[in-house]
Design an enzyme around this catalytic site. Structure first.
Site, PDB file in Angstrom:
ATOM      1  N   CYS A  14      -5.503  28.884 115.767  1.00 22.02           N
ATOM      2  CA  CYS A  14      -4.743  28.360 114.793  1.00 22.02           C
ATOM      3  C   CYS A  14      -4.708  26.790 114.421  1.00 22.02           C
ATOM      4  CB  CYS A  14      -3.378  28.552 115.295  1.00 22.02           C
ATOM      5  SG  CYS A  14      -2.889  30.292 115.523  1.00 22.02           S
ATOM      6  N   GLY A  41      -8.847  28.940 112.028  1.00 22.24           N
ATOM      7  CA  GLY A  41      -8.317  30.104 111.872  1.00 22.24           C
ATOM      8  C   GLY A  41      -8.634  30.681 110.550  1.00 22.24           C
ATOM      9  N   ASN A 115       0.366  26.385 117.090  1.00 18.84           N
ATOM     10  CA  ASN A 115      -0.993  26.563 117.731  1.00 18.84           C
ATOM     11  C   ASN A 115      -0.664  26.150 119.271  1.00 18.84           C
ATOM     12  OD1 ASN A 115      -3.652  24.117 117.916  1.00 18.84           O
ATOM     13  ND2 ASN A 115      -3.813  26.330 118.221  1.00 18.84           N
ATOM     14  N   GLY A 116      -1.370  27.398 119.822  1.00 18.60           N
ATOM     15  CA  GLY A 116      -1.111  27.326 121.360  1.00 18.60           C
ATOM     16  C   GLY A 116      -0.795  28.716 121.848  1.00 18.60           C
ATOM     17  N   TYR A 258     -15.937  21.405 121.244  1.00 22.37           N
ATOM     18  CA  TYR A 258     -16.378  22.703 120.585  1.00 22.37           C
ATOM     19  C   TYR A 258     -15.432  22.602 119.245  1.00 22.37           C
ATOM     20  CZ  TYR A 258     -17.525  27.351 119.084  1.00 22.37           C
ATOM     21  OH  TYR A 258     -17.875  28.655 118.364  1.00 22.37           O
TER      22      TYR A 258
END
Ligand code: SF4
Length: 490
Positions: A14, A41, A115-116, A258
């Site tokens: 996300c 995402g 996000n997470g 990344y």
């Protein structure tokens, strides 16, 4: 797959954004920011705004460009709002988990972009369900929304967020819209990134600073682990509340390796610079004699240029070359879920330039190996076009365990490095040599201590209390039942 991602890489789930402006609609800037976060995402995109009276929401499956048309944006009135892009969980495309999640309750409206991943969502959900809360999805974001809504019935906004932070455990960077107030919250370990930016006429919070750049904004700073940032509803400023004082952080090192865009700054480091430094460290730790250094596009580029630069500085007679061309129009891998289809996707995506490779000793640089599909195919391809030797160098340690913090890393039995040593992996991918970067080099390149990083996927020890796994620090889940897990209101 999105730009910069290849067939069997780990995938971020996300990206979040929140905007508060003086007197223009927030929807368009949020839309642009979501474009900048698209790599985080691709399953769904959504925006929730508030015009001072009511909330407006548009959430669709698909890429940002497909999820909204001009009319949708026009209909999202209000100078404050939040947005979200989401990546699919393996094999499922589920609109009930698309975000922002929004809910109306007695004291107003809430929108949440997350996000997470919480590791105690089931406990909090069960406790809220027992108190009469009905859930419409199995996502943890709805759990946070319900808990916060409940706390807002009894407390002011700051205390309510603090209470919720005392009950949830895990990784979260949140953009929250409570009526026309936009908040940014980062979990006490700062696992996922979140930053704050200033625009000419307002403020923005976003997963990555690249989203601030596209709005011609200026990065103010990262939101601190355990901090709540409240953007003023007139875009004139922000307030900061350090709601939890962390003993140590657990930044996801893979963001730097990344996930994040190279042009983003995370925790004061430009991601591009970090990746080049990781490449230099890779040469220092495991440089190998070869004629040409090739990046696996796109994410291996900065590593490979750092590696080649360090090699040349040491007098190595080696050339840096783009010997692998990427086809950007190959479909995303999540619609090709079988191993056979993934293998085909690698062949479709990467085409070697024979003239650069034939008769040469080649070093290929990539950021990570997950299942090993890409690496195996690559080595085979390079040999087919005449590489004399193929050496692989990886800008991260071996991935030996899954991620529970919101990254799709594949399960343990799919990970090529789980239960294999480097020599065995080298044999499995049929390379002439293989080396990974050490954890020490990662910490050094990030100018931090290893104790402040999450290294769960490369050590199998996590910075959170995860059922069935071991932890590398003194962490405990909050007691959910009753008041024991609720932090003080002072
Ligand atoms: S387990 Fe790995 S991918 Fe997941 S948060 Fe930790 S470092 Fe990042």
């Amino acid at each position: 797959m999105p730009d910069g991602r290849h067939a069997d890489g780990p995938t971020e789930k996300c990206g979040v954004v929140g905007v508060s402006l003086e007197d223009r609609d927030a929807a368009r800037p949020i839309y642009y920011a979501l474009y900048a976060l698209q790599h985080r995402g691709q399953e769904s995109a959504g925006i929730v705004t508030h015009d001072g009276f009511q909330q407006h929401s548009h959430v669709e499956m698909g890429l940002v460009g497909d999820a909204f048309d001009a009319e949708d944006i026009e209909g999202l009135n209000g100078s404050t709002g939040i947005g979200h892009v989401r990546y699919p969980t393996a094999g499922s495309v589920d609109s009930s988990c698309a975000q922002p999640f929004s809910v109306s309750f007695k004291s107003g409206s809430l929108g949440l972009s997350h996000n997470g991943n919480l590791v105690n969502a089931d406990d909090v959900r069960a406790e809220l369900a027992a108190k009469g809360h009905a859930f419409t999805s199995d996502g943890d974001t709805e759990v946070i929304a319900h808990d916060l809504a409940r706390n807002l019935l009894e407390s002011d906004l700051i205390r309510a967020v603090k209470r919720t932070m005392g009950r949830i455990h895990g990784s979260y960077s949140l953009a929250i819209a409570h009526d026309d107030t936009v908040l940014g919250v980062r979990d006490p370990q700062g696992n996922r990134p979140l930053c704050l930016g200033k625009l000419d006429d307002g403020y923005v919070i976003a997963s990555e600073s690249a989203a601030i750049d596209v709005l011609d904004g200026e990065l103010v700073r990262d939101v601190r682990p355990g901090e709540l940032v409240v953007l003023g509803d007139d875009g004139s400023g922000f307030e900061s509340y350090q709601l939890v004082e962390p003993d140590a952080t657990a930044h996801c090192f893979f963001e730097h390796v990344y996930f994040a865009r190279p042009d983003s700054r995370i925790d004061d480091n430009l991601v591009y610079d970090v990746r080049r430094e990781l490449g230099r460290q890779l040469w220092a730790e495991s440089g190998v004699d070869s004629d040409v250094v090739l990046p696996v596009p796109d994410s291996g580029r900065a590593f490979a240029s750092g590696y080649a630069e360090a090699a040349q500085a040491d007098g190595a007679d080696v050339e840096f070359a783009e010997g692998l061309m990427k086809n950007r129009y190959v479909g995303r891998t999540f619609i090709m879920p079988t191993q056979d289809a993934r293998e085909r996707a690698v062949r479709l995506k990467l085409n070697p330039i024979t003239d650069v490779i034939e008769g040469k000793k080649v070093t290929v640089i990539d950021d990570s190996i997950v299942r090993g599909t890409t690496s195996t195919q690559l080595v085979e391809l390079l040999r087919e076009v005449g590489a004399e030797e193929v050496h692989m160098r990886i800008g991260a340690p071996p991935i030996v365990a899954p991620c529970y913090m919101g990254i799709d890393m594949a399960s343990r039995d799919e990970l090529i490095a789980a239960g294999r040593d480097v020599e065995e992996i080298c044999e499995a991918i049929d390379a002439d040599s293989l080396s990974y970067l050490s954890i020490a080099a990662i910490a050094e390149s990030l100018e931090t201590s290893r104790a402040d990083l999450c290294l769960g996927c490369v050590t199998g020890e996590y910075p959170y209390d995860i059922e069935g796994e071991t932890t590398d620090r003194d962490v405990a889940r909050p007691e959910i039942d009753g008041a024991a897990g609720v932090v003080g209101d002072d």
